[in-house]
Enzyme design. Structure first.
Site, PDB file in Angstrom:
ATOM      1  N   ASP A 225       0.842  -1.191   0.000  1.00  0.00           N
ATOM      2  CA  ASP A 225       0.000   0.000   0.000  1.00  0.00           C
ATOM      3  C   ASP A 225       0.880   1.245   0.000  1.00  0.00           C
ATOM      4  OD1 ASP A 225      -3.244   0.161   0.865  1.00  0.00           O
ATOM      5  OD2 ASP A 225      -2.135   2.043   0.987  1.00  0.00           O
TER       6      ASP A 225
ATOM      7  N   ASP B 163       3.593   2.061  -4.912  1.00  0.00           N
ATOM      8  CA  ASP B 163       2.803   2.884  -5.832  1.00  0.00           C
ATOM      9  C   ASP B 163       2.573   2.018  -7.057  1.00  0.00           C
ATOM     10  OD1 ASP B 163       1.832   4.564  -7.793  1.00  0.00           O
ATOM     11  OD2 ASP B 163       3.379   6.094  -7.553  1.00  0.00           O
ATOM     12  N   VAL B 164       1.341   1.552  -7.255  1.00  0.00           N
ATOM     13  CA  VAL B 164       1.084   0.568  -8.306  1.00  0.00           C
ATOM     14  C   VAL B 164       1.270   1.123  -9.713  1.00  0.00           C
ATOM     15  CG1 VAL B 164      -0.463  -0.820  -6.877  1.00  0.00           C
ATOM     16  CG2 VAL B 164      -1.424   1.004  -8.320  1.00  0.00           C
TER      17      VAL B 164
ATOM     18  N   ASN C 223      -5.713  -5.415  -6.064  1.00  0.00           N
ATOM     19  CA  ASN C 223      -6.909  -4.767  -5.529  1.00  0.00           C
ATOM     20  C   ASN C 223      -6.862  -3.241  -5.575  1.00  0.00           C
ATOM     21  OD1 ASN C 223      -9.322  -4.406  -3.578  1.00  0.00           O
ATOM     22  ND2 ASN C 223      -7.610  -3.481  -2.470  1.00  0.00           N
TER      23      ASN C 223
ATOM     24  N   TYR D 225     -14.282   5.367 -14.435  1.00  0.00           N
ATOM     25  CA  TYR D 225     -14.050   4.238 -13.535  1.00  0.00           C
ATOM     26  C   TYR D 225     -14.569   2.947 -14.154  1.00  0.00           C
ATOM     27  CZ  TYR D 225     -14.455   1.319  -9.333  1.00  0.00           C
ATOM     28  OH  TYR D 225     -14.355   0.294  -8.411  1.00  0.00           O
TER      29      TYR D 225
ATOM     30  N   VAL E 293     -20.076  -1.846  -1.781  1.00  0.00           N
ATOM     31  CA  VAL E 293     -19.810  -2.201  -0.392  1.00  0.00           C
ATOM     32  C   VAL E 293     -19.671  -0.894   0.395  1.00  0.00           C
ATOM     33  CG1 VAL E 293     -18.236  -3.407   1.178  1.00  0.00           C
ATOM     34  CG2 VAL E 293     -18.616  -4.290  -1.147  1.00  0.00           C
TER      35      VAL E 293
ATOM     36  N   THR F 154     -17.783   0.658   2.211  1.00  0.00           N
ATOM     37  CA  THR F 154     -16.459   1.089   2.647  1.00  0.00           C
ATOM     38  C   THR F 154     -16.368   2.603   2.457  1.00  0.00           C
ATOM     39  OG1 THR F 154     -15.602   0.744   0.419  1.00  0.00           O
ATOM     40  CG2 THR F 154     -15.411  -1.108   1.968  1.00  0.00           C
TER      41      THR F 154
END
Length: 260
Positions: A37, A60-61, A87, A154, A189, A191
Site C-alpha cells: 500500500d 505505488d502501483v 486490488n 471508472y 460495499v 467502505t
C-alpha cells in the site's frame, strides 16, 4: 474451510477497505501475506495485526520500478510468491460532460496500468524457472457490467481489468507459466470508497440524497442488500485455492445479482 497453508500472497491496496479484508481472509485461511500500500502509517499496522511472518511493502502501483522492488521484497520475505491480489484502485466521480482529464488519467493509471504492471511482475516471479506457477486475482467491479451514472471513466477502467484478465490467462497458458488469472466484480460495499460514491452522485444531482442512491443500488440487486467486505474476501480466497484449480480467465460477479 479452505486451506491455504504454505501459500504466499501479496495484496495491493491492503491497508483498508476491501484489500484489508482480503488480506485478513487469506491469512485466516493459512496463507502468509504481504500487505502492499501507499499508506506507510496504516499498512504496517495491518500487517502486524495479521501475526508473525506477515509483512508490509510500500507500493505505488503506477510505478514499474516500485512493482519490481515490492515483488522482490515480498518474494524474499515470503520465500516465494503464489498469489497476487491486484486490488488497489481509485474512483473519482464525475459526469462525462464535466470530465477532468487529470482525474481521468489518474484512474486509468491506478486501476488499469497498475493492474497490468502487477500481472507483469507476478508472471515474472511465478513462472518457471523462478517459480512453479500461481494465481493472480484482479479486482474489477460490477461497474464493468452495468451503466451507472457518474462513474464513466471508472467503469471503463474496470472493463479494461476484465480484458486484461482474459488476455493474461491466455498468455500464461500458451507460454506455460502455470499461472491462473481471474477477476472478481464486487458490488457496492459500504467502505469509505462506497460511501464516497453515494455522497458524490447525490452531490451531482443524480439522486436526491446519498440514502436514495444506496436505495437505488439495493433496488437493482436481487439479493436485496449491499455487499460486505467478507463477501468479496471469501470469493478471493476461493479463487486462490485449489478448489478453483480449473477456473481460469473469467470474471466472478460478487454483486448479489446486480450486474446480471
Amino acid at each position: 474451510m479452505i486451506d491455504l497453508s504454505g501459500r504466499k500472497a501479496l495484496v495491493t491496496g491492503a491497508a483498508q477497505g476491501l484489500g484489508e479484508g482480503m488480506a485478513r481472509a487469506l491469512a485466516a485461511a493459512g496463507a502468509t501475506v504481504v500487505v502492499a500500500d501507499l499508506q506507510q502509517d496504516v499498512g504496517p499496522k495491518v500487517a502486524e495485526s495479521l501475526g508473525n511472518g506477515h509483512g508490509f511493502v510500500h507500493l505505488d502501483v503506477t510505478d514499474d520500478a516500485a512493482w519490481e522492488s515490492a515483488v522482490a521484497t515480498a518474494t524474499e520475505l515470503l520465500g516465494g510468491l503464489d498469489i497476487l491480489v491486484n486490488n488497489a484502485g481509485i474512483e473519482i466521480t464525475s459526469l462525462l460532460v464535466d470530465l477532468d482529464a487529470a482525474a481521468a488519467r489518474k484512474q486509468m493509471e491506478v486501476n488499469l496500468l497498475g493492474t497490468a504492471l502487477g500481472i507483469k511482475h507476478a508472471f515474472r516471479a511465478m513462472r518457471p524457472p523462478r517459480g512453479t506457477g500461481g494465481v493472480v486475482i484482479n479486482v474489477a467491479s460490477v461497474a464493468a457490467t452495468i451503466a451507472f451514472p457518474g462513474i464513466g471513466v471508472y467503469s471503463a477502467t474496470k472493463s479494461g481489468v476484465d480484458r486484461l484478465t482474459r488476455v493474461a490467462a491466455m498468455e500464461s497458458g500458451k507460454l506455460g507459466y502455470g499461472v491462473r488469472v481471474n477477476c472478481v466484480y464486487p458490488g457496492l460495499v459500504p467502505t469509505a470508497m462506497g460511501a464516497g460514491l453515494a455522497n458524490d452522485v447525490a452531490r451531482l444531482g443524480l439522486f436526491g440524497s446519498p440514502e436514495e442512491a444506496v436505495g437505488a443500488v439495493i433496488g437493482l440487486t436481487p439479493s436485496g442488500r449491499l455487499g460486505e467486505v467478507a463477501d468479496m474476501a471469501s470469493a478471493v480466497v476461493f479463487l486462490a485455492s485449489d478448489e478453483a484449480a480449473f477456473i481460469n480467465g473469467v470474471g466472478l460477479p460478487v454483486d448479489g445479482g446486480m450486474g446480471m
